[in-house]
Scaffold this motif. Sequence first.
Motif, PDB file in Angstrom:
ATOM      1  N   ARG A  65      17.094  30.140  -7.394  1.00  0.00           N
ATOM      2  CA  ARG A  65      17.419  28.908  -6.830  1.00  0.00           C
ATOM      3  C   ARG A  65      18.476  28.676  -5.240  1.00  0.00           C
ATOM      4  O   ARG A  65      18.080  28.569  -4.615  1.00  0.00           O
ATOM      5  CB  ARG A  65      18.729  28.180  -8.051  1.00  0.00           C
ATOM      6  N   ASP A  66      18.863  30.155  -5.323  1.00  0.00           N
ATOM      7  CA  ASP A  66      19.601  29.988  -4.469  1.00  0.00           C
ATOM      8  C   ASP A  66      18.915  30.783  -3.028  1.00  0.00           C
ATOM      9  O   ASP A  66      19.715  30.927  -1.813  1.00  0.00           O
ATOM     10  CB  ASP A  66      20.928  30.648  -4.451  1.00  0.00           C
ATOM     11  N   ARG A 120      16.304  32.501  -0.416  1.00  0.00           N
ATOM     12  CA  ARG A 120      15.219  31.434   0.957  1.00  0.00           C
ATOM     13  C   ARG A 120      14.442  32.543   1.312  1.00  0.00           C
ATOM     14  O   ARG A 120      15.442  34.101   1.547  1.00  0.00           O
ATOM     15  CB  ARG A 120      15.707  30.568   1.600  1.00  0.00           C
ATOM     16  N   THR A 121      13.710  32.156   2.552  1.00  0.00           N
ATOM     17  CA  THR A 121      13.400  33.297   3.388  1.00  0.00           C
ATOM     18  C   THR A 121      14.694  33.480   4.567  1.00  0.00           C
ATOM     19  O   THR A 121      14.942  32.583   4.931  1.00  0.00           O
ATOM     20  CB  THR A 121      12.125  33.011   4.120  1.00  0.00           C
ATOM     21  N   ARG A 140      15.642  40.721  -3.735  1.00  0.00           N
ATOM     22  CA  ARG A 140      16.712  39.753  -3.639  1.00  0.00           C
ATOM     23  C   ARG A 140      17.519  40.055  -4.407  1.00  0.00           C
ATOM     24  O   ARG A 140      19.125  40.080  -4.613  1.00  0.00           O
ATOM     25  CB  ARG A 140      16.420  38.279  -4.275  1.00  0.00           C
ATOM     26  N   TRP A 146      20.071  30.899   7.061  1.00  0.00           N
ATOM     27  CA  TRP A 146      18.519  29.571   6.347  1.00  0.00           C
ATOM     28  C   TRP A 146      18.525  28.555   6.921  1.00  0.00           C
ATOM     29  O   TRP A 146      18.931  27.955   7.591  1.00  0.00           O
ATOM     30  CB  TRP A 146      19.011  29.525   4.765  1.00  0.00           C
ATOM     31  N   ARG A 147      17.067  27.959   6.468  1.00  0.00           N
ATOM     32  CA  ARG A 147      16.893  26.250   7.218  1.00  0.00           C
ATOM     33  C   ARG A 147      16.801  25.664   5.938  1.00  0.00           C
ATOM     34  O   ARG A 147      16.805  26.307   4.551  1.00  0.00           O
ATOM     35  CB  ARG A 147      14.912  25.978   6.774  1.00  0.00           C
ATOM     36  N   ASP A 148      16.925  24.639   6.154  1.00  0.00           N
ATOM     37  CA  ASP A 148      17.095  23.902   4.907  1.00  0.00           C
ATOM     38  C   ASP A 148      15.711  23.533   3.920  1.00  0.00           C
ATOM     39  O   ASP A 148      14.866  23.729   3.777  1.00  0.00           O
ATOM     40  CB  ASP A 148      16.949  22.054   5.134  1.00  0.00           C
ATOM     41  N   ARG A 149      15.974  24.095   2.566  1.00  0.00           N
ATOM     42  CA  ARG A 149      15.683  23.899   1.262  1.00  0.00           C
ATOM     43  C   ARG A 149      14.156  22.265   1.790  1.00  0.00           C
ATOM     44  O   ARG A 149      15.068  21.931   1.640  1.00  0.00           O
ATOM     45  CB  ARG A 149      16.105  23.879  -0.167  1.00  0.00           C
ATOM     46  N   ARG A 161       9.821  20.588  -3.037  1.00  0.00           N
ATOM     47  CA  ARG A 161       8.711  21.624  -4.103  1.00  0.00           C
ATOM     48  C   ARG A 161       8.219  20.459  -5.093  1.00  0.00           C
ATOM     49  O   ARG A 161       8.462  19.224  -5.828  1.00  0.00           O
ATOM     50  CB  ARG A 161       9.568  22.156  -5.051  1.00  0.00           C
TER      51      ARG A 161
END
Length: 196
Positions: free
Chosen positions: A15-16, A18-19, A138, A180-183, A186
Amino acid sequence: MTLALSSDAQNLLFRDARTANTFTDEPVGDDQVQAIYDLVKHAPTAMNQQPLRIVLVRSPEARERLVGLMSPGNQAKTAAAPLVAILAADLDFHEELPRVFPHATGVREMFAGDEAKRIQSARFNATLQVGYFILGVRAAGLAAGPMAGFDAAGVDKEFFDGAHTVLAVVNIGRPGENAWRDRLPRLAYDEVVTTV
């Protein structure tokens, strides 16, 4: 339904996560990479093939060679990441089958005699291992920045022996400022899953 992993572990892995596009300058040690590999080496592969091969790019000279083979948008972040891993499928994985899949006699020869089947199997199974590798990064509390924007043939020639298919280049480290970019959205369960 309650999942076996704690909510914190689920957040860390899924969930948390990101690339990451930026990293701190904190180094990633060999002991950390060894711990990641020891965790993810159990990824499922057909006939226990284990075709994934990893090159860790640490020296400035190797980093410079790799950066020159990256797409322009990936060059600066690859140059700055604490560690870069090149993940490839070994197209000669079948040579190890007598050792890693010993109960199936003749399986090495089956793949040796069918190059197209061997290449397809190496790519598919190594791609599974790439996914596990990213989860392992991760799980180690690090961030991964997997990329596909590079000259795959050039990276293979420069860092392997030509008997590999380079699948991904992954920057690894602690996330830096504005990592991070914004999520992004999905797809919903009903858009993906069909019951028949």
